[in-house]
Design a protein around this motif. Sequence first.
Motif, mmCIF file in Angstrom:
data_model
loop_
_atom_site.group_PDB
_atom_site.id
_atom_site.type_symbol
_atom_site.label_atom_id
_atom_site.label_comp_id
_atom_site.label_asym_id
_atom_site.label_seq_id
_atom_site.Cartn_x
_atom_site.Cartn_y
_atom_site.Cartn_z
ATOM 1 N N TYR A 157 0.816 -1.215 0.000
ATOM 2 C CA TYR A 157 0.000 0.000 0.000
ATOM 3 C C TYR A 157 0.850 1.265 0.000
ATOM 4 O O TYR A 157 0.309 2.376 0.061
ATOM 5 C CB TYR A 157 -0.916 0.012 1.230
ATOM 6 C CG TYR A 157 -1.888 -1.146 1.255
ATOM 7 C CD1 TYR A 157 -3.123 -1.056 0.632
ATOM 8 C CD2 TYR A 157 -1.558 -2.340 1.899
ATOM 9 C CE1 TYR A 157 -4.013 -2.129 0.650
ATOM 10 C CE2 TYR A 157 -2.432 -3.415 1.927
ATOM 11 C CZ TYR A 157 -3.654 -3.300 1.296
ATOM 12 O OH TYR A 157 -4.534 -4.365 1.312
ATOM 13 N N ASN A 158 2.161 1.124 -0.067
ATOM 14 C CA ASN A 158 3.053 2.287 0.005
ATOM 15 C C ASN A 158 3.535 2.773 -1.357
ATOM 16 O O ASN A 158 4.183 3.810 -1.452
ATOM 17 C CB ASN A 158 4.276 1.952 0.891
ATOM 18 C CG ASN A 158 3.868 1.678 2.326
ATOM 19 O OD1 ASN A 158 3.021 2.373 2.881
ATOM 20 N ND2 ASN A 158 4.470 0.655 2.933
ATOM 21 N N THR A 187 -4.023 6.526 -1.381
ATOM 22 C CA THR A 187 -3.546 6.604 -0.003
ATOM 23 C C THR A 187 -4.747 6.665 0.926
ATOM 24 O O THR A 187 -5.835 7.115 0.537
ATOM 25 C CB THR A 187 -2.672 7.853 0.233
ATOM 26 O OG1 THR A 187 -3.489 9.029 0.071
ATOM 27 C CG2 THR A 187 -1.507 7.899 -0.750
ATOM 28 N N GLN A 226 -4.443 4.902 10.844
ATOM 29 C CA GLN A 226 -3.049 4.698 10.419
ATOM 30 C C GLN A 226 -2.273 3.885 11.452
ATOM 31 O O GLN A 226 -1.460 3.021 11.094
ATOM 32 C CB GLN A 226 -2.387 6.055 10.173
ATOM 33 C CG GLN A 226 -2.912 6.761 8.923
ATOM 34 C CD GLN A 226 -2.298 8.134 8.731
ATOM 35 O OE1 GLN A 226 -1.983 8.836 9.696
ATOM 36 N NE2 GLN A 226 -2.148 8.545 7.471
ATOM 37 N N THR A 274 -2.317 5.983 -8.461
ATOM 38 C CA THR A 274 -3.572 6.744 -8.476
ATOM 39 C C THR A 274 -4.653 5.889 -9.126
ATOM 40 O O THR A 274 -4.366 4.914 -9.816
ATOM 41 C CB THR A 274 -3.428 8.057 -9.277
ATOM 42 O OG1 THR A 274 -3.030 7.750 -10.616
ATOM 43 C CG2 THR A 274 -2.416 8.988 -8.631
ATOM 44 N N LEU A 310 -8.476 -0.057 1.103
ATOM 45 C CA LEU A 310 -8.265 1.276 1.677
ATOM 46 C C LEU A 310 -9.594 1.984 1.926
ATOM 47 O O LEU A 310 -9.779 2.644 2.953
ATOM 48 C CB LEU A 310 -7.385 2.118 0.743
ATOM 49 C CG LEU A 310 -5.909 1.721 0.654
ATOM 50 C CD1 LEU A 310 -5.221 2.470 -0.485
ATOM 51 C CD2 LEU A 310 -5.199 2.001 1.974
ATOM 52 N N PRO A 338 -5.237 9.892 -5.495
ATOM 53 C CA PRO A 338 -4.096 9.134 -4.960
ATOM 54 C C PRO A 338 -4.566 7.932 -4.154
ATOM 55 O O PRO A 338 -5.549 8.007 -3.421
ATOM 56 C CB PRO A 338 -3.388 10.158 -4.060
ATOM 57 C CG PRO A 338 -3.815 11.492 -4.589
ATOM 58 C CD PRO A 338 -5.219 11.303 -5.071
ATOM 59 N N ASN A 398 3.528 4.521 -4.965
ATOM 60 C CA ASN A 398 2.846 5.693 -5.522
ATOM 61 C C ASN A 398 1.920 5.247 -6.642
ATOM 62 O O ASN A 398 2.367 4.674 -7.639
ATOM 63 C CB ASN A 398 3.862 6.704 -6.054
ATOM 64 C CG ASN A 398 4.656 7.358 -4.940
ATOM 65 O OD1 ASN A 398 4.125 7.560 -3.839
ATOM 66 N ND2 ASN A 398 5.911 7.689 -5.200
#
Length: 676
Positions: free
Chosen positions: A123-124, A599, A172, A128, A158, A597, A126
Motif C-alpha cells: 500500500y506504500n 492513499t 493509520q 492513483t 483502503l 491518490p 505511488n
Amino acid sequence: MKKLYTLLLLLPTMLLAQNSKTACEVVNKINKLIQKEHVSPKPIDDSLSVFVFDNLIDQYDPSRNIFLRSEYNLLAKKYRLNIDNLILKNDCSFLNEMVSLYRNGLERKKLALEQLQLKTLNYNQNDTIRFYKKSFPIYMKENEIEKVWNKKIRFEVLNEIASSSSNLDSLQANFIILEPAAKEKIISNEICQTNSLLATESKPEESLYNFFCLYFDPHTSYFSNDSKSTFVASLSKEHFSMGLTVSLNDMNEIIISEINPNGPAFETGKLKKGDKITAVFNQKEKLEVSCSSLQAISNMITSESNKKITLSLQRNSGKIFDVFVEKKIMKDEENSVFSFIIGEESKVGYIKIPTFYADLDGTGAAGCAEDVAKEVYKLKKDNIKGLVIDLIDNGGGSMEEAIKLAGMFINTGIISIVVDKTQNQLLINDPYKGMLYKGPIVVLVNSNTASASEFFSAIMQDYNRALLLGSSTLGKATMQTILPLEENKMTDFLKLTINKFYRITGKSHQYNGVDPDVILPEFYENIYQKENNFPTAIKNDSIIPSVKFKPFVKRDLINHLAQNSAKRVAADDYFKNIKSINHTINELLDRSKTELPMTLLAIQKQNLITADLWEQINKYDATSNPLDVYNSTINKFLLGIYPTEKTINQYQIDNLKNNPYLNEAVNIINDYNTSR
C-alpha cells in the motif's frame, strides 16, 4: 460407449447452437412486430448492430476488467458492424462466442483473486485511480490481469478501512491490524460474486431481445411471461406481497425496517424489525446477499412469480435462521391515493397520487381516478378553499386513469391528440361533463413526474385549470401496449410504443418535459435521468392542431400568481440552500475523471466530503412555520374503524408538516383567493 461419450461432448455445443437459432427466430419476430406497429420504426442496419454490440459489452464488462483488449478487438472486428446481417440470416451464434469469452474472463478474474488472497499487498507504492462517469475503452492485456485486480483490491481495502472511522490517526496506527480482515472481506465477496455469476444459467438471448428493442426507443421492451406479470402487477395498488419493507444500514446490509401487521411476514410471528437478511430463496434458486447484486435480490423478493420465499435472517449477530413466507394479495398503502387538509382557516385540500394504478386484473378494485374522486368528495365536505394535487415522483401508469382524472377537473372539450405511425390524428375527449371540483388547483411536479402524470399535468396547464409548481418533468409523451409475439402463444411479449401524444396546442412534451409555471429547485436536479438522456429517445416535434378549447381562467391570472410565487421562492433561504448544495454535488460529479491518490488520507478525505454532503441533504429540513396538517372529517371517522392504518397515516402527516413545496402551493392558493 465411445459413441455415447462423443455425443455427450457434443451436446453442449448442439444446445448452444439450438438456443442461438431460437434466439434469432424470436428477434426476427420482434422485428416483424416492431416494423408493423411501432410509431416510428427504424431500418435494421449497421447503427442497430453497433448499438446492440456496445450494450452487450457494457452489460458483461461495465468496469472493463473482464475482457482482454485482444478479445474485445476480435469480437468487434467480427460482429460490431455485422449483427444486423447475422440476425437477418437467422444466425445468432455471436451470443455463444461472447458468453464463452465472458465466462473465460470470469474464470481469469477468479484465479487472479485467489492468487491475491495468498499475497501481501503493497500500500506504500505511488499510485492513483481514476473514475469515469461513462463507459471507457477496454484496455486490459493478458500480462496486466494481476496488476489490474491488485490495484482494484488495494483501493477497495483502503476504502473499507477509511470508511470505518473518521479518526485518521487511529486508522493509520492500527492499519496493520485492520488490513487483513478488510482484505479477506473484499476478496471473498468478489470471489463469491464471481462464483454466483458462473453458477447462474446465462440467458444472453433476453439481453439481445431487450437491446434490440431499446434501439427503437427507451420504452419498447421484451417481456417473458413472468416479467409481463410483474409489470402488470406494478400498475395495480393490490399485488402479492410479503408485507415488509427493507432498507440498507450504514454497512450496506439489508435490514427489515417495517413489518405490516396485516401481512404474511407478520403472521409468521418469527420476524422482527431490525433483522438482517443474509439470503433469499425462491424454492428454485438461493441468493446470498453478500455476493449478489441488490437488483437480483430485489427482483426475487418483488417478482409476482415468486409467491413462496424463504428468508435467511440474523438477529443481533446471532445464529442465522430461516423463515418461510407465502405472499398474499395486499393493498399497497404507500402506493395508494391519500388526502389531508392544510390549515384551519384557509382549509386547502391535499391529494397525493403516487402512481396511476388501475384494475387491470378485473378484481373489482378501484383505479386511481375513482380513488381521487372519493378523496375530493371527502375534502369538499369540509369546505376546502383550494386543492393541491401532488404528482412528485409519480412515474405514470395507466393512461386510461389519467384521461379519467383530467376529465374530472375539465368542464368539457378535447384534452389531447394521439398520433399513430400513419400520422392519423385521434382526438381524446373529456369523458365526463362538468367538473368534480371547481376551486383553484396547484399541481406539484418534479423530474421524476413521468408519462401519465405528465399527460395529466399538461392538460391542466393548457386549460389554465391549475398552476404547475416544481421542476421540469421527465419528457415521455408516448404510449405503449403489450402484444404477444405470436397470437396463439402466450410466452413471449413485446411492450411496444404505438402512439405519440400531443397537447391541444399542437405542442408536445416528448423529450423536453412539461415546464412548470413556477420553478422550484430540487436536490439532484441535474442528476435525474430524463428522456433526453437516452440516445434512442424519440425527438420532440409538433403538429398543427384543429382543436378549439375554452380555458378555465385567463392566462393573465396564472401569470400573476406565478410571478408572486417566483418572488417568494427567490427570497426563500430553503430554496437558496438547495441551489448551493446542488452546485457542490455537480462539482463533485465533474471531478469524476480526476485521478485520486491511492492513499488512506486521500480516500478518507474524499469519503468525508461525500459523507458530509450526504448528511447535509439528509438533515436538511424546513423547520420554520410548520404546516397544520390533519385528516378530513370522514377520514378521521374511517381511522376509528381501521386503527391499523393510524401508523402510516401519522407518518404521512409528519412528512408533510415541513414540506416547503406544499407550503408554497398553499401560498399560491391563498394568493388566488385574495386576488379574486
